[in-house]
Design a protein around this motif. Sequence first.
Motif, short mmCIF file in Angstrom:
data_model
loop_
_atom_site.label_atom_id
_atom_site.label_comp_id
_atom_site.label_asym_id
_atom_site.label_seq_id
_atom_site.Cartn_x
_atom_site.Cartn_y
_atom_site.Cartn_z
N VAL A 1 26.38 41.73 30.66
CA VAL A 1 27.11 40.80 31.52
C VAL A 1 27.85 39.81 30.64
O VAL A 1 27.42 39.48 29.53
CB VAL A 1 26.17 40.05 32.49
CG1 VAL A 1 25.36 41.03 33.32
CG2 VAL A 1 25.25 39.09 31.75
N SER A 2 28.99 39.32 31.12
CA SER A 2 29.75 38.34 30.35
C SER A 2 29.06 36.99 30.41
O SER A 2 28.28 36.70 31.31
CB SER A 2 31.18 38.24 30.88
OG SER A 2 31.20 38.07 32.27
N THR A 3 29.35 36.12 29.44
CA THR A 3 28.53 34.93 29.23
C THR A 3 29.29 33.62 29.39
O THR A 3 28.82 32.57 28.94
CB THR A 3 27.89 34.98 27.83
OG1 THR A 3 28.94 35.06 26.84
CG2 THR A 3 26.97 36.18 27.69
N GLY A 4 30.47 33.65 30.02
CA GLY A 4 31.16 32.40 30.30
C GLY A 4 30.38 31.54 31.27
O GLY A 4 29.45 32.01 31.94
N GLN B 1 40.11 40.62 36.99
CA GLN B 1 40.29 39.17 37.12
C GLN B 1 40.94 38.62 35.85
O GLN B 1 40.53 38.96 34.74
CB GLN B 1 38.93 38.51 37.35
CG GLN B 1 39.02 37.01 37.55
CD GLN B 1 37.83 36.44 38.28
OE1 GLN B 1 37.29 37.07 39.18
NE2 GLN B 1 37.42 35.24 37.91
N PRO B 2 41.95 37.74 35.99
CA PRO B 2 42.71 37.26 34.82
C PRO B 2 42.00 36.18 34.03
O PRO B 2 42.29 36.00 32.84
CB PRO B 2 43.99 36.73 35.44
CG PRO B 2 43.62 36.34 36.83
CD PRO B 2 42.58 37.32 37.26
N PHE B 3 41.08 35.41 34.64
CA PHE B 3 40.42 34.31 33.95
C PHE B 3 38.91 34.44 34.11
O PHE B 3 38.41 35.27 34.87
CB PHE B 3 40.91 32.96 34.48
CG PHE B 3 42.40 32.75 34.35
CD1 PHE B 3 42.95 32.34 33.14
CD2 PHE B 3 43.25 33.00 35.42
CE1 PHE B 3 44.32 32.16 33.01
CE2 PHE B 3 44.62 32.82 35.31
CZ PHE B 3 45.17 32.40 34.09
N LEU C 1 31.79 41.53 33.95
CA LEU C 1 31.84 42.29 32.71
C LEU C 1 32.56 41.50 31.62
O LEU C 1 33.30 40.56 31.90
CB LEU C 1 32.55 43.62 32.96
CG LEU C 1 31.83 44.61 33.89
CD1 LEU C 1 32.78 45.73 34.31
CD2 LEU C 1 30.60 45.17 33.21
N PRO C 2 32.39 41.88 30.34
CA PRO C 2 33.08 41.19 29.25
C PRO C 2 34.61 41.19 29.40
O PRO C 2 35.28 40.31 28.85
CB PRO C 2 32.64 41.97 28.01
CG PRO C 2 31.28 42.49 28.38
CD PRO C 2 31.38 42.84 29.83
N ASN C 3 35.18 42.15 30.13
CA ASN C 3 36.63 42.16 30.35
C ASN C 3 37.03 41.25 31.51
O ASN C 3 38.17 41.29 31.97
CB ASN C 3 37.14 43.57 30.58
CG ASN C 3 36.61 44.19 31.88
OD1 ASN C 3 35.88 43.55 32.64
ND2 ASN C 3 36.97 45.45 32.13
N ARG C 4 36.09 40.41 32.00
CA ARG C 4 36.28 39.41 33.05
C ARG C 4 36.25 39.98 34.46
O ARG C 4 36.30 39.24 35.44
CB ARG C 4 37.59 38.62 32.86
CG ARG C 4 37.70 37.85 31.56
CD ARG C 4 38.96 36.99 31.55
NE ARG C 4 40.18 37.76 31.66
CZ ARG C 4 40.85 38.27 30.64
NH1 ARG C 4 40.42 38.05 29.40
NH2 ARG C 4 41.96 38.97 30.82
#
Length: 633
Positions: free
Chosen positions: A95-98, A157-159, A124-127
């Motif tokens: 999973v992405s970590t933002g 998603q772009p951001f 996902l890491p690609n947002r």
Amino acid sequence: MRLMCSMCSMCSIGSLLLAVGVSSLGVADRAEAQALSLETVATGLARPLLVTHAPNDFDRIFIVEQRSGSTGRVRILDTATGNILPTPFLSQSGVSTGSEQGLLGFVFHPEYETNGYVYINYTLPNRSTQIRRYTRDANNPNIVDPSSAVNILNIAQPFTNHNGGWMEFGPFDGLLYISVGDGGSANDPGNRAQDITNQLLGKMLRIDVDGDDFPSDSNRNYAIPADNPFVGISGDDEIWAFGLRNAWRSNFDQVTGDLYIADVGQNAREEINFVPFGSAGGMNFGWRCMEGDVCTGLSGCSCTAGNLEMPIQVYENTGFFGDCSITGGQVYRGCAMPELNGTYFYADYCSDKVWKLRYDGAVVTENVRVDQELESNSGITLNNIVSFGRDAFGEMYICSQNGVVYKIVPDAGIDDCNNNSIDDACEVAFGLAEDCDGGLLGDPIMGAAVFATNCASCHAEDGTGQFGPDIRGKGRMRLAEFAGGSTFHPGGQFTELGAAEFAHIESFLSDSGSQARPDGIPDECQTLDDCNMNGRADGCDLADGTAFDMDFNGVLDICQACSPSDITTDGTANGIPDGQVTLSDFSFYLSLWSGSASQADLTTDGTANGIPDGQVTLSDFSFYLSLWSAGCP
């Protein structure tokens, strides 16, 4: 013989009736305005953001951990022990970590008990947002099979921010609703929330996970509901509503089907939107030209236009050190705090305020802060409230991003006569404890007359106005409503009935014509008659038809020297009891026996105790003969 229990209680019948949100019958409610408190349920979690439960699972709650490193997890808490199981139910790596990313949503399929399906919503890491299905392990109900993953839907998603993440099945349509943020950044730079063509961001989606309209696409494993608002016209078929910025936690009222959507604002307003059950969808909630009830000055739609859906509640965004980010909550439908039935709870992430709100479909009738009350009564300080949740009883939880889960509880405690940490009314209401004793003895004939006067056709199955075969099942809980005199019922507005009338009606509603009546206290906590020494209260035997009381004297027929439970009317042999044991009864049984029929006997072979077993044998004749020779009427 009497069943004995050392932990008896003085609980009132009101606790059961209040569990379904109605007033008791001449018994005062447990509290005029019940004070609220908190108790700590779990600590040491990794960014918990959801509490939920599997269908009909009263022993566990499931807690979603947003992420630990790059892994999101679903943990199980055993409610009996209060312990978190060491092995996660589900672990999703990668999973992405933002800040706003990770494992954001988790839901059980409505048919989970049979198909074992669960669904997660993570980034996902690609947002992008990924909706994925897993299946419960075939050998261990406390884990999923990690090899069972099936991708349902992926949304680019772009951001990194504004991911939405909430998912829930509609309580009445069985379809999966998914909130998706507007794509992130600030002020929706791509106007994605208003774009309904080839654009799923800033939307509420609705899909059918039990079908597949895209068999050639391994990443789109769902069907489009035929009545989605943009099917067959311009607009993406998955869209159910649009114009959302970042709907952070929505909730279906499990009783009414109404939907509450809390949408996080930019820097001016935080808002709650309401969609009544039965809506056809297609609503435009106004972002990005509106933020709550104010115009933003941005393009995309016409501010305050008549086609925009306005929020039912807003509050001002006062900045990071004040109110700045709404956390949508839940509609309370539990049984431990019945006066809160139908109340919607929500919070603010920055200020840690908690409100309770009531909406009647037209106006907000109550919007009151309760965080001071919760903290004062519990000694707990709330911080970083990211989500609310519920268990199978409908009781409510609060998730703190600091790693703690709390439960909202009545400050005065619960009625718990058997010391199992479950409110007695909840146990009874959900069938986890037997409660078929108590109250005044009633006459089913009188009950039928009272019932017919007050509810002549409200339980008819065929619309004829006649009582249907399942009248007891349909009538028992609804009975509490009309007998309270304050709740509108399909049969009309009812006047208040006294305890005696209630007892008569309850006797009539029983399948067996028994006098069993619930009193809101688990039977195990009381001293109850058990004349046949079978380990169950006589009232339960009467209620489920395993014993009879045809003379309505409150004593099981099998416990009396002379049982009135004959089967036939003298001279007619039609199977209707008349209280006489005569030659016609023997003739009736003889005809069944000679015809090898299996029906209508009263005794178990060899025991002659009056319990039907579906066999007509010599023991039945012996049973009747003993009564006849003893001079029983």
